[in-house]
Write a protein that holds these residues in place. Structure first.
Motif, short mmCIF file in Angstrom:
data_model
loop_
_atom_site.label_atom_id
_atom_site.label_comp_id
_atom_site.label_asym_id
_atom_site.label_seq_id
_atom_site.Cartn_x
_atom_site.Cartn_y
_atom_site.Cartn_z
N THR A 116 31.31 -38.16 13.55
CA THR A 116 31.62 -37.78 14.93
C THR A 116 30.81 -38.56 15.94
OG1 THR A 116 30.02 -35.96 14.94
CG2 THR A 116 32.27 -35.46 14.22
N TYR A 125 36.40 -35.79 22.63
CA TYR A 125 36.11 -34.72 21.67
C TYR A 125 36.07 -35.35 20.30
CZ TYR A 125 37.31 -30.52 18.83
OH TYR A 125 37.36 -29.50 17.90
N ILE A 127 35.12 -34.28 16.06
CA ILE A 127 34.74 -33.20 15.15
C ILE A 127 35.08 -33.58 13.71
CG2 ILE A 127 36.95 -32.00 15.37
CD1 ILE A 127 35.42 -29.35 15.18
N GLU A 128 34.24 -33.15 12.77
CA GLU A 128 34.62 -33.04 11.37
C GLU A 128 34.55 -31.56 11.05
OE1 GLU A 128 33.59 -35.96 8.15
OE2 GLU A 128 32.38 -34.24 7.46
N PRO A 129 35.69 -30.88 10.88
CA PRO A 129 35.68 -29.42 10.74
C PRO A 129 34.78 -28.96 9.60
CG PRO A 129 37.91 -30.20 11.14
CD PRO A 129 37.07 -31.42 10.91
N ASP A 134 39.92 -25.23 8.75
CA ASP A 134 39.78 -25.38 10.21
C ASP A 134 40.42 -26.66 10.74
OD1 ASP A 134 38.26 -23.05 10.19
OD2 ASP A 134 36.38 -24.15 9.91
N ALA A 138 41.43 -27.72 14.67
CA ALA A 138 40.74 -28.86 15.29
C ALA A 138 41.75 -29.84 15.85
CB ALA A 138 39.85 -29.55 14.26
N ARG A 141 43.12 -28.44 19.14
CA ARG A 141 42.15 -28.64 20.22
C ARG A 141 42.09 -30.10 20.64
NH1 ARG A 141 35.88 -26.42 20.57
NH2 ARG A 141 35.37 -27.47 22.54
N ALA A 142 42.20 -31.02 19.68
CA ALA A 142 42.15 -32.44 20.00
C ALA A 142 43.34 -32.84 20.88
CB ALA A 142 42.15 -33.27 18.72
N VAL A 156 39.21 -36.78 15.06
CA VAL A 156 39.04 -35.75 14.03
C VAL A 156 38.82 -36.42 12.69
CG1 VAL A 156 39.99 -33.68 12.96
CG2 VAL A 156 40.57 -34.21 15.35
#
Length: 520
Positions: A116, A125, A127-129, A134, A138, A141-142, A156
């Motif tokens: 990330t 944004y 993330i690595e869930p 999840d 994610a 949200r992205a 992601v």
């Protein structure tokens, strides 16, 4: 229960995504295992090409784009055009393959240690869930974050073993993401314009991103504004054949201030105040003039060197202003096109492109040396008619032209410098694979001429590493399956352009122009 892959493709469908731009790698294979029928894979031979195509597609179609990259090396290859997507405010969601969770503690081959952090700060944004379950949330949200103004890319990272895990179906939101400017703020902008004698409207990329073309025309015509394109605008700003279009502001503070000197009120819309390329001194705009900004980007207002501003959707704000301001006649000066004499110069070639292009043709440009002549000879007159890179990073526009062609129906003319084209020349393969309706016009002067032209700012009369003599773009194009022609004389120019523009698939012209430096 669905698998993560099934849930992910439902998320993609919800956000209107029907294709994936990528270059396949081992840690992405489970994502590609069972793509739904009708969901297309758009192949690029380098990750910079992949992101450039996705960016062009998203900007021209008005829909978010989905990109799939490999972990560290693949993401690294993409970063130049990911930075450009950030500066372009393009809604892209990047998924990147990560190694299996069970072997991450052992530093496995082809993994990303801090996935990330790598694309930051040039994503909104990342993330690595924490759990495979999840991943779909994610992704939701992205997409929402990418599409919320100011738009931009999101990232992601997804471990390879997540795709087969079971999860719940994610909730899919139905959101309106544009915030309307406050009525109080619009009143302040209207009051500044109404109290002025010679108002100026400075339009940036954000107006096109918001779909504010028609609203800007209505405001300018009602309030009698002179309209200027903001420095380095990366989209069309205003019809350049309109009598109220005054021209292009340079990225030099003193020159910009001089051009704005006739105005006593300046409204900057969808752009920072201002984008500069060199150091400058003195005020950022004429001291006698009031200035305010309207933007959906809080950073444009946070960085204001004085004046005032209003935050919110710029298309809505322009429409509100057009209804609110008092009517007055236009008394400014119109931008004047030039008529260069026949010669193998960029100015004359661009003049002939303007004369021969199909009526609705879209220009995608990355020819820094020719930007000044382009302003003088090739007017952009339609909404959605111009794309270039806001970042100044090369290697964007060749693949972006392919994406633009797939995102809308009209002919695309990609005007590229020889140096620019070589950054992502393998994008021609994707143009052929996609049968993209693009005429690639290479303005080949055998040099990084923009750099040699800029060197005078630093008192240099020679710059090493700028000689590109010997590149043969006809052979480069033909090797990737494109029909191509060499143009090295004025007599052959019109016929070659007409041939290229008449085709419905990709073609390339290697146009040998004189080596001349233009400052603008």
């Amino acid at each position: 229960m669905p698998t993560v892959r099934e849930a992910a493709f439902r998320v993609f469908e919800h956000f209107g995504v029907d294709r994936l731009f990528g270059n396949p790698g081992s840690t992405e294979l489970p994502m590609l295992k069972a793509m739904p029928e009708g969901f297309r894979y758009v192949l690029g031979l380098n990750e910079a090409v992949v992101v450039g195509m996705a960016d062009g597609f998203a900007r021209s179609s008005g829909k978010p784009a989905l990109v799939n990259l490999h972990s560290s090396a693949g993401t690294g290859h993409s970063l130049g055009n990911l930075f450009t997507a950030w500066k372009n405010n393009t809604p892209i969601v990047v998924t990147a393959g990560q190694q299996a969770r069970s072997i991450l503690p052992h530093d496995p081959f082809l993994f990303a240690e801090r996935p990330t952090e790598f694309p930051r700060p040039y994503v909104k944004y990342a993330i690595e869930p924490a759990r495979a379950e999840d991943v779909p949330l994610a992704l939701v949200r992205a997409f929402v974050t990418a599409m919320t103004p100011p738009m931009g890319p999101c990232f992601v990272s997804i471990p390879v073993d997540d795709w087969e895990r079971e999860c719940d179906w994610p909730p899919l939101p139905d959101l309106t993401l544009r915030a309307v400017p406050s009525a109080t703020g619009i009143e302040r902008l209207a009051a500044m314009i109404d109290q002025s004698q010679k108002p100026a409207l400075v339009i940036g990329t954000g107006v096109a991103n918001a779909g504010g073309w028609e609203a800007a025309i209505k405001l300018a015509e009602k309030a009698g504004c002179s309209v200027w394109a903001a420095p380095y605008a990366a989209r069309e700003t205003f019809p350049e054949n309109h009598p109220q279009f005054s021209g292009f502001l340079p990225a030099w503070r003193d020159k910009l201030r001089g051009l704005l000197a006739p105005h006593d009120a300046i409204l900057v819309v969808g752009a920072p105040v201002f984008t500069y390329h060199v150091e400058g001194e003195g005020p950022h705009w004429p001291e006698h003039a009031a200035l305010m900004a309207l933007s959906d980007d809080p950073q444009h207002l946070a960085s204001l060197p004085g004046g005032g501003g209003v935050l919110g959707d710029v298309a809505d704000g322009l429409a509100q202003l057009a209804r609110r301001v008092n009517a007055r006649a236009f008394t400014g000066k119109s931008h004047q096109l030039k008529d260069p004499e026949p010669a193998m110069t960029s100015a004359y070639v661009l003049k002939r492109i303007a004369a021969l292009r199909p009526e609705r043709a879209v220009i995608v440009e990355e020819a820094p040396t020719a930007r000044g002549p382009e302003h003088d000879t090739l007017p952009i007159t339609r909404e959605g008619g111009f794309y270039t890179c806001a970042s100044g990073g090369l290697g964007y526009s060749l693949p972006a032209a392919v994406g633009v062609a797939k995102g809308q129906p009209d002919k695309v003319i990609a005007i590229l410098g020889d140096g620019s084209a070589m950054y992502t020349i393998q994008g021609l393969f994707s143009a052929r694979e996609e049968q993209a309706n693009v005429s690639f016009v290479i303005l080949n002067n055998g040099a990084y001429a923009a750099l040699t032209g800029f060197s005078a700012e630093f008192g240099m009369n020679h710059v090493p590493g700028c000689d590109l003599t010997g590149l043969d773009f006809v052979k480069l194009a033909e090797a990737q399956g494109l029909a191509a022609r060499l143009v090295d004389s004025v007599e052959d120019l019109d016929q070659a352009l007409s041939w290229s523009f008449a085709q419905t698939g990709p073609t390339l012209l290697d146009v040998r122009i004189e080596y001349a430096i233009h400052s603008h």
